[in-house]
Write an enzyme that holds these catalytic residues in place. Structure first.
Site, PDB file in Angstrom:
ATOM      1  CD  GLU A 152      -1.596   0.679   3.523  1.00  0.00           C
ATOM      2  OE1 GLU A 152      -2.021  -0.457   3.777  1.00  0.00           O
ATOM      3  OE2 GLU A 152      -1.802   1.633   4.275  1.00  0.00           O
TER       4      GLU A 152
ATOM      5  CG  HIS B 175      -2.729  -6.384   8.148  1.00  0.00           C
ATOM      6  ND1 HIS B 175      -2.244  -6.245   6.864  1.00  0.00           N
ATOM      7  CD2 HIS B 175      -3.457  -5.249   8.377  1.00  0.00           C
ATOM      8  CE1 HIS B 175      -2.656  -5.095   6.339  1.00  0.00           C
ATOM      9  NE2 HIS B 175      -3.389  -4.465   7.235  1.00  0.00           N
TER      10      HIS B 175
ATOM     11  CG  ASN C 236      -4.854  -3.682   3.022  1.00  0.00           C
ATOM     12  OD1 ASN C 236      -4.524  -3.978   1.872  1.00  0.00           O
ATOM     13  ND2 ASN C 236      -4.302  -2.707   3.672  1.00  0.00           N
TER      14      ASN C 236
HETATM   15  P1  FAD Z   1     -11.008  -6.334  15.881  1.00  0.00           P
HETATM   16  O1  FAD Z   1     -11.497  -5.400  14.839  1.00  0.00           O
HETATM   17  O2  FAD Z   1      -9.656  -6.113  16.444  1.00  0.00           O
HETATM   18  O3  FAD Z   1     -12.089  -6.320  17.058  1.00  0.00           O
HETATM   19  C1  FAD Z   1     -11.893  -6.980  18.270  1.00  0.00           C
HETATM   20  C2  FAD Z   1     -12.563  -6.170  19.379  1.00  0.00           C
HETATM   21  O4  FAD Z   1     -12.614  -6.956  20.562  1.00  0.00           O
HETATM   22  C3  FAD Z   1     -11.808  -4.905  19.756  1.00  0.00           C
HETATM   23  O5  FAD Z   1     -12.697  -3.810  19.746  1.00  0.00           O
HETATM   24  C4  FAD Z   1     -11.277  -5.180  21.163  1.00  0.00           C
HETATM   25  O6  FAD Z   1     -11.192  -4.026  21.973  1.00  0.00           O
HETATM   26  C5  FAD Z   1     -12.297  -6.163  21.692  1.00  0.00           C
HETATM   27  N1  FAD Z   1     -11.779  -7.068  22.722  1.00  0.00           N
HETATM   28  C6  FAD Z   1     -10.605  -7.735  22.735  1.00  0.00           C
HETATM   29  N2  FAD Z   1     -10.486  -8.488  23.827  1.00  0.00           N
HETATM   30  C7  FAD Z   1     -11.621  -8.304  24.546  1.00  0.00           C
HETATM   31  C8  FAD Z   1     -12.085  -8.811  25.793  1.00  0.00           C
HETATM   32  N3  FAD Z   1     -11.355  -9.688  26.512  1.00  0.00           N
HETATM   33  N4  FAD Z   1     -13.279  -8.376  26.268  1.00  0.00           N
HETATM   34  C9  FAD Z   1     -14.034  -7.491  25.546  1.00  0.00           C
HETATM   35  N5  FAD Z   1     -13.633  -6.985  24.354  1.00  0.00           N
HETATM   36  C10 FAD Z   1     -12.443  -7.395  23.859  1.00  0.00           C
HETATM   37  N6  FAD Z   1      -7.374  -3.792   7.539  1.00  0.00           N
HETATM   38  C11 FAD Z   1      -7.856  -3.592   6.299  1.00  0.00           C
HETATM   39  O7  FAD Z   1      -8.484  -4.482   5.713  1.00  0.00           O
HETATM   40  N7  FAD Z   1      -7.658  -2.377   5.674  1.00  0.00           N
HETATM   41  C12 FAD Z   1      -6.954  -1.362   6.256  1.00  0.00           C
HETATM   42  O8  FAD Z   1      -6.806  -0.283   5.665  1.00  0.00           O
HETATM   43  C13 FAD Z   1      -6.415  -1.573   7.553  1.00  0.00           C
HETATM   44  N8  FAD Z   1      -5.669  -0.623   8.168  1.00  0.00           N
HETATM   45  C14 FAD Z   1      -5.277  -0.815   9.470  1.00  0.00           C
HETATM   46  C15 FAD Z   1      -4.633   0.217  10.157  1.00  0.00           C
HETATM   47  C16 FAD Z   1      -4.323   0.080  11.494  1.00  0.00           C
HETATM   48  C17 FAD Z   1      -3.623   1.185  12.224  1.00  0.00           C
HETATM   49  C18 FAD Z   1      -4.664  -1.124  12.180  1.00  0.00           C
HETATM   50  C19 FAD Z   1      -4.354  -1.308  13.635  1.00  0.00           C
HETATM   51  C20 FAD Z   1      -5.289  -2.154  11.504  1.00  0.00           C
HETATM   52  C21 FAD Z   1      -5.596  -2.013  10.158  1.00  0.00           C
HETATM   53  N9  FAD Z   1      -6.262  -3.018   9.473  1.00  0.00           N
HETATM   54  C22 FAD Z   1      -6.687  -2.823   8.185  1.00  0.00           C
HETATM   55  C23 FAD Z   1      -6.573  -4.323  10.107  1.00  0.00           C
HETATM   56  C24 FAD Z   1      -8.025  -4.463  10.546  1.00  0.00           C
HETATM   57  O9  FAD Z   1      -8.429  -3.342  11.295  1.00  0.00           O
HETATM   58  C25 FAD Z   1      -8.160  -5.748  11.370  1.00  0.00           C
HETATM   59  O10 FAD Z   1      -7.774  -6.843  10.548  1.00  0.00           O
HETATM   60  C26 FAD Z   1      -9.582  -5.982  11.861  1.00  0.00           C
HETATM   61  O11 FAD Z   1     -10.023  -4.915  12.680  1.00  0.00           O
HETATM   62  C27 FAD Z   1      -9.683  -7.285  12.637  1.00  0.00           C
HETATM   63  O12 FAD Z   1     -11.039  -7.566  12.855  1.00  0.00           O
HETATM   64  P2  FAD Z   1     -11.483  -8.543  14.017  1.00  0.00           P
HETATM   65  O13 FAD Z   1     -12.957  -8.685  13.943  1.00  0.00           O
HETATM   66  O14 FAD Z   1     -10.662  -9.792  13.928  1.00  0.00           O
HETATM   67  O15 FAD Z   1     -11.041  -7.850  15.379  1.00  0.00           O
END
Ligand code: FAD
Length: 501
Positions: A356, A441, A479
């Site tokens: 990217e 990621h 991503n």
């Molecule tokens: P998450 O979105 O991480 O959600 C998990 C949630 O669970 C969080 O809110 C957390 O606080 C909560 N949680 C954790 N443990 C507990 C607990 N014990 N009790 C209660 N709540 C809890 N991906 C893309 O596709 N495109 C992008 O442009 C991109 N840019 C990014 C930029 C940054 C700075 C970051 C950090 C990530 C980026 N990503 C991007 C990656 C993407 O955001 C993640 O892959 C995605 O959010 C993961 O989804 P998920 O459902 O697995 O978990």
């Protein structure tokens, strides 16, 4: 409230959790969602919900005394600064040799990410998840996820002239000159809003250096899409600042006991609560879900979980790098914080790399081209519970980023030699060229078809499910959030059809 019994509890409000909550509530099922981070709806004393990247305050990081920015240095000097300890929106969670950036708040990673919404190459998807029907994914679930996420694309004419994308045009044409293909990348940021930002008719967000500490405008994060739709059914309740600490079979009446701590915004535990749920969906992200599950297995509370729980973690081959451009290749003083262009060399058999073209939104001309490269790194780490510390360790080793660096260097060495330019070695501390000790990621730890069945069921414990990025085997080649959301769409459809009677 403590002592309650609920039909469904969802742990975490990121992509896996939000998709799951919407489809369950639409099917008429009440969902209680628990999220350790804040609900980001109330503005601070400056009138803004989030702070920007140039003036970070307590809202930026999850319970830290100092910012912990991915680009940690500039001109050799540390760039981080002291902040008040607060339940901020971005966590950089430190393991022995890896920092994992994650969103904290209602909306999970969607609050902090770049919004890049990329469907993986079908051939690669088939390679990483061979037991998932790819026809179904590409015909039904990827389109469904893209619709739910409100993905849109930048108008190419506007892109070609917008001052805020000069950095992307420079990065793109340099890649093309070196023989690499570049592609436009869809996003969940509303590009018509961004056009108004540049025109001066809307409050700036992408154009005001807002992204990794949250966007005050423009970004269609999950709280505005999936979670808003789930809430509109009237069947979703969300408890922010509640952190789940344990899940185990309930002593009486079936289902599972879920223990949680209520936090205040300084991170202090203000209450301990226990809820019983018939079904529990782990949507705490790759790290959050894996940590909870390996801890429950090791402490005997979910002792029969598969040995595969905790295994198969990867960083999507992430590595970050900066190049120094010549004075005659300015990248622009105003840079949109939302990336829209990728260098696509994934089909290179030896050195697959999807990079990217990232902004460096410092608000001034720096002649820097920054990239986040996604590579095919075969190394996989495991999460294990450490009884001495009571914490979970991640076995990733520093040297394991080697294959990612090799693949990315293949791309950027060619661009540098064509442009007669060099890498910036002042951005990651210690004269490092490669930002290789952190990831945006995190993927895996509870891999589909290994730790779970082919729909995310933890089969040893009927009624427990995994829905998030921990299902993906360490890599998606792009991503990851569209893949996470699409897989969650697929799995929850099967679970609703079969497990709710
Ligand atoms: P998450 O979105 O991480 O959600 C998990 C949630 O669970 C969080 O809110 C957390 O606080 C909560 N949680 C954790 N443990 C507990 C607990 N014990 N009790 C209660 N709540 C809890 N991906 C893309 O596709 N495109 C992008 O442009 C991109 N840019 C990014 C930029 C940054 C700075 C970051 C950090 C990530 C980026 N990503 C991007 C990656 C993407 O955001 C993640 O892959 C995605 O959010 C993961 O989804 P998920 O459902 O697995 O978990």
């Amino acid at each position: 409230s403590s002592g309650a019994r609920v039909p469904v509890l969802v742990i975490g409000s990121g992509y896996g959790g939000a998709v799951t909550a919407l489809r369950l509530t639409q099917a008429g099922i009440r969902v209680a969602m628990v999220e350790m981070g804040r609900s980001w709806t109330a503005p601070g004393s400056d009138g803004k919900i989030f702070c920007d990247m140039l003036n970070p305050d307590g809202r930026s990081y999850w319970l830290k005394d100092q910012t912990d920015a991915p680009v940690s240095h500039f001109m050799g000097a540390p760039y981080n600064k002291a902040i008040p300890r607060y339940t901020g929106v971005l966590d950089s969670e430190r393991f022995a040799a890896m920092r994992v950036y994650q969103g904290r708040g209602v909306g999970g990673g969607s609050l902090v990410n770049g919004g890049m919404a990329v469907v993986p190459k079908r051939q690669y998807f088939e390679e990483i998840l061979p037991d998932v029907d790819a026809d179904e994914m590409y015909d039904v679930y990827f389109p469904r996820a893209n619709t739910g996420l409100q993905v849109n694309s930048i108008d190419p004419t506007w892109y070609n002239s917008a001052s805020c994308y000069q950095y992307a045009r420079v990065g793109s044409s340099q890649a093309n000159s070196a023989g690499f293909k570049t592609v436009s990348v869809p996003n969940v940021y509303d590009f018509s809003y961004m056009q108004r930002e540049l025109a001066g008719t809307a409050q700036r967000s992408a154009l005001a250096s807002e992204v990794i500490y949250g966007n005050n405008h423009g970004k269609q994060s999950l709280d505005k899409t999936y979670l808003a739709a789930a809430a509109a059914t009237g069947r979703l309740s969300i408890s922010p600042l509640h952190k789940v600490t344990a899940v185990y079979p309930a002593a009486v009446g079936g289902g599972y006991t879920v223990e949680m701590q209520q936090l205040d915004t300084s991170g202090k535990v203000v209450a301990n609560k226990t809820v019983t749920a018939d079904k529990v969906f782990f949507s705490a992200g790759s790290v959050g879900t894996s940590k909870l599950l390996v801890t429950m297995r090791s402490t005997g509370r979910l002792r029969d979980l598969s040995d595969a729980v905790g295994e198969g973690w990867g960083n999507n081959g992430n590595v970050m790098v900066g190049r120094a451009n010549h004075m005659w290749s300015p990248t622009g003083g105003l840079q949109a914080s939302i990336p829209v262009r990728g260098i696509d060399n994934w089909d290179d058999r030896q050195h697959p790399c999807f990079a990217e073209i990232a902004p460096f939104p410092a608000g001034t001309e720096l002649w820097i081209s920054l990239y986040l490269a996604i590579t095919k790194n075969p190394n996989r780490a495991a999460f294990t519970f450490n009884p001495t510390t009571g914490r979970v360790d991640l076995s990733w080793q520093g040297s394991w980023s080697g294959p990612s660096i090799t693949a990315a260097a293949n791309m950027f060495n060619k661009i540098n030699s064509r442009e007669w330019t060099v890498y910036r070695t002042d951005l990651f501390g210690g004269n490092k060229t490669w930002g290789d000790d952190f990831t945006y990621h995190p993927l895996g730890g509870c891999v589909l078809g290994e730790a779970t069945d082919l729909y995310g069921r933890l089969t040893e414990y009927p009624g427990l499910y995994v829905t998030d990025g921990s299902l993906l085997p360490g890599s998606t080649g792009v991503n990851p959030f569209v893949t996470i959301a699409a897989l969650a769409e697929r799995n929850i459809e099967n679970v609703i059809g079969n497990d709710f009677g």
